[in-house]
Design an enzyme around this catalytic site. Structure first.
Site, PDB file in Angstrom:
ATOM      1  N   ILE A   1      44.839  32.752  34.234  1.00 25.42           N
ATOM      2  CA  ILE A   1      45.662  33.724  34.725  1.00 25.42           C
ATOM      3  C   ILE A   1      44.822  34.957  34.933  1.00 25.42           C
ATOM      4  O   ILE A   1      44.504  35.653  34.200  1.00 25.42           O
ATOM      5  CB  ILE A   1      46.877  33.970  33.694  1.00 25.42           C
ATOM      6  N   HIS A   2      45.061  35.482  36.092  1.00 30.49           N
ATOM      7  CA  HIS A   2      44.438  36.454  36.693  1.00 30.49           C
ATOM      8  C   HIS A   2      45.181  37.659  36.797  1.00 30.49           C
ATOM      9  O   HIS A   2      46.316  37.491  37.531  1.00 30.49           O
ATOM     10  CB  HIS A   2      43.534  36.308  37.857  1.00 30.49           C
ATOM     11  N   PRO A   3      44.968  38.892  36.520  1.00 26.10           N
ATOM     12  CA  PRO A   3      43.633  39.416  35.559  1.00 26.10           C
ATOM     13  C   PRO A   3      44.137  39.610  34.398  1.00 26.10           C
ATOM     14  O   PRO A   3      44.629  40.595  33.890  1.00 26.10           O
ATOM     15  CB  PRO A   3      43.353  40.741  36.320  1.00 26.10           C
TER      16      PRO A   3
ATOM     17  N   CYS B   1      37.951  41.898  34.928  1.00 23.87           N
ATOM     18  CA  CYS B   1      38.828  40.861  34.811  1.00 23.87           C
ATOM     19  C   CYS B   1      39.101  40.129  36.308  1.00 23.87           C
ATOM     20  O   CYS B   1      40.167  40.450  36.767  1.00 23.87           O
ATOM     21  CB  CYS B   1      39.943  41.130  33.950  1.00 23.87           C
TER      22      CYS B   1
END
Length: 489
Positions: free
Chosen positions: A463-465, A489
């Site tokens: 799962i970004h960021p 990230c």
């Protein structure tokens, strides 16, 4: 051990219980209990997490940790456009009152839940009379004799005082005491290198207090030592002072009320002194077993630790007496394991279950200023168990997104995954140092518990960021010698 909860519900669904005030009649009542006349189906000695989990089926330090984290966020706020005048003072009294009120509300809630579940609660000091009978003494000295078919010991442990050190007991406090201080502890010396010691020192530094940690040998014994070193580095770079390789020998109160601590450098033998407002002992815990008269029930303990010896079913040397939690030899001293062990035990005793507590791959987090979460084997344990040639370690430094705008130092933000080298490269352990480490570790603990491989983790979409995605981006092996730094990230 000052509390006892007794489950009242009989196996047939009816309530059956009897209390007897004992004044010279203990022996006669004990004979009745031995003859099969039991007051209860289940009697639980101990009112901690494990004991309550047994009877009816917060942790203040985390709240103090949260207070310190908020202080750091206030410092970050101007970078995000919040016009906050610096420095912002901290009110110990207000924090302590809020934490204490929360603990009191939890205790009240537990009492209500016990009552709702038809559990009788006795605030007494208990000790065994025989293998089925316990004598409890209330604060006023009144004795109560209780007997049960099954007895569970869940008395936990108490902080250890170094009684061989002059002034330690008279002038020092423990981690149990600091949550109830009405006034700020001021300049504090924390003696010890356990996770409790570092957590206490971390939040004291975080709220702006002058804090020193005295470490005799190594920090966070039993944890991954590379990660432990990085925890110490981060704390030192953010204001906590360390006295490494030192051992205290004396504590004295000066005329002005301050405490003078004398210690010895374990390498050179040189003696030194320092002055503090508070000395906090965090040198481990001792099991609360000495006053239980376990020998009268025939319960075996370890001669070295005084902890209770149990089998895989939490059973002691006496068939109907069980023990769970910190009071047990060889068990993790963690609240969640005690809770789950208690629930599973009662389900086996009364619910027809056969499920045993699994103590492998138990996740945990050290709530230091930069949190350290881990599950599974440390790198040292993996090498010792499988051999260096059979272990692969993937690792990386990273910079959390929330550190970027505020320009925070991220040099100790680090993650590593310890795996078997041979395909499919089973994950043996995961170690995460950074914000919200507990949340990250909890998520990956399920996969590791289910036997995840390195390849499976790498195929997991991040799962970004978020900091959590750094785990699924680990591509650098320690064997390669490449720079494991990940930027942002």
């Amino acid at each position: 051990m000052a509390a006892m909860a007794v489950a009242l519900r009989g196996l047939g669904g009816r309530f059956r219980w009897r209390t007897q005030a004992v004044a010279g009649g203990v022996r006669g009542a004990a004979r009745g209990a031995a003859a099969g006349q039991r007051d209860y189906d289940l009697l639980v000695i101990g009112g901690g997490s494990g004991g309550l989990a047994c009877a009816k089926e917060g942790k203040p330090l985390k709240l103090m940790h949260q207070a310190a984290l908020l202080g750091g966020l206030i410092q970050d706020a101007p970078h995000y456009g919040w016009e906050v005048a610096q420095p912002v003072p901290h009110d110990w009294r207000k924090m302590a009152e809020a934490v204490q009120n929360h603990v009191k509300s939890l205790n009240w809630g537990h009492r209500v839940q016990l009552q709702d579940r038809k559990v009788k609660y006795f605030n007494i000091k208990a000790s065994f009379v025989d293998e089925h009978t316990v004598c409890g003494v209330a604060k006023g000295g009144k004795e109560i004799l209780l007997s049960a078919d099954h007895i569970i010991i869940a008395t936990g442990g108490r902080p250890r005082y170094p009684t061989h050190i002059e002034g330690a007991l008279e002038y020092g406090i423990t981690s149990d005491d600091i949550f109830w201080l009405k006034e700020s502890p001021g300049k504090t010396l924390v003696v010890g290198a356990s996770y409790v010691a570092l957590e206490c020192a971390g939040f004291l530094t975080g709220i702006g207090l002058d804090t020193t940690v005295m470490i005799r040998s190594i920090p966070l014994r039993g944890f991954d030592q590379q990660m432990s070193s990085m925890v110490i580095e981060h704390m030192a770079s953010h204001g906590t002072q360390f006295l490494r390789g030192c051992a205290p020998s004396r504590v004295r109160r000066l005329p002005d009320g301050h405490l003078q601590v004398t210690w010895e450098d374990c390498t050179t033998g040189k003696e030194d002194t320092g002055t503090f407002d508070t000395v906090l002992w965090a040198i481990g815990r001792v099991p609360d077993t000495r006053s239980l008269n376990l020998e009268k029930a025939g319960v075996d303990t370890s001669p070295d630790t005084q902890k209770i010896l149990v089998d895989s079913r939490e059973g002691t040397s006496v068939p109907h007496i069980y023990a769970i939690g910190d009071v047990v030899e060889g068990r993790p001293e963690l609240t969640p394991t005690a809770i789950m062990a208690g629930r599973l035990l009662v389900q086996r005793l009364f619910g027809g279950s056969s499920d045993l507590m699994d103590y492998d791959n138990v996740p945990t987090t050290v709530f230091t200023p930069l949190e350290y979460g881990c599950v599974g084997l440390s790198e040292e344990e993996a090498v010792a168990r499988h051999g260096q040639e059979h272990v692969e370690v993937y690792h990386a430094h990273y910079k959390p997104l929330e550190f970027t705008v505020a320009g925070r130092d991220a040099s100790q933000c680090y993650v590593k995954m310890v795996c078997l080298r041979e395909p499919p490269q089973l994950v043996l352990g995961l170690h995460f140092l950074g914000p919200n480490a507990g949340e990250v570790t909890q998520g990956f603990a399920l996969g590791i518990k289910c036997g995840a491989s390195y390849a499976q983790v790498m195929r997991t979409v991040g799962i970004h960021p978020t900091c959590s995605e750094e785990v699924v981006k680990l591509r650098i092996s320690k064997r390669s010698g490449l720079d494991p730094t990940v930027t942002g990230c």
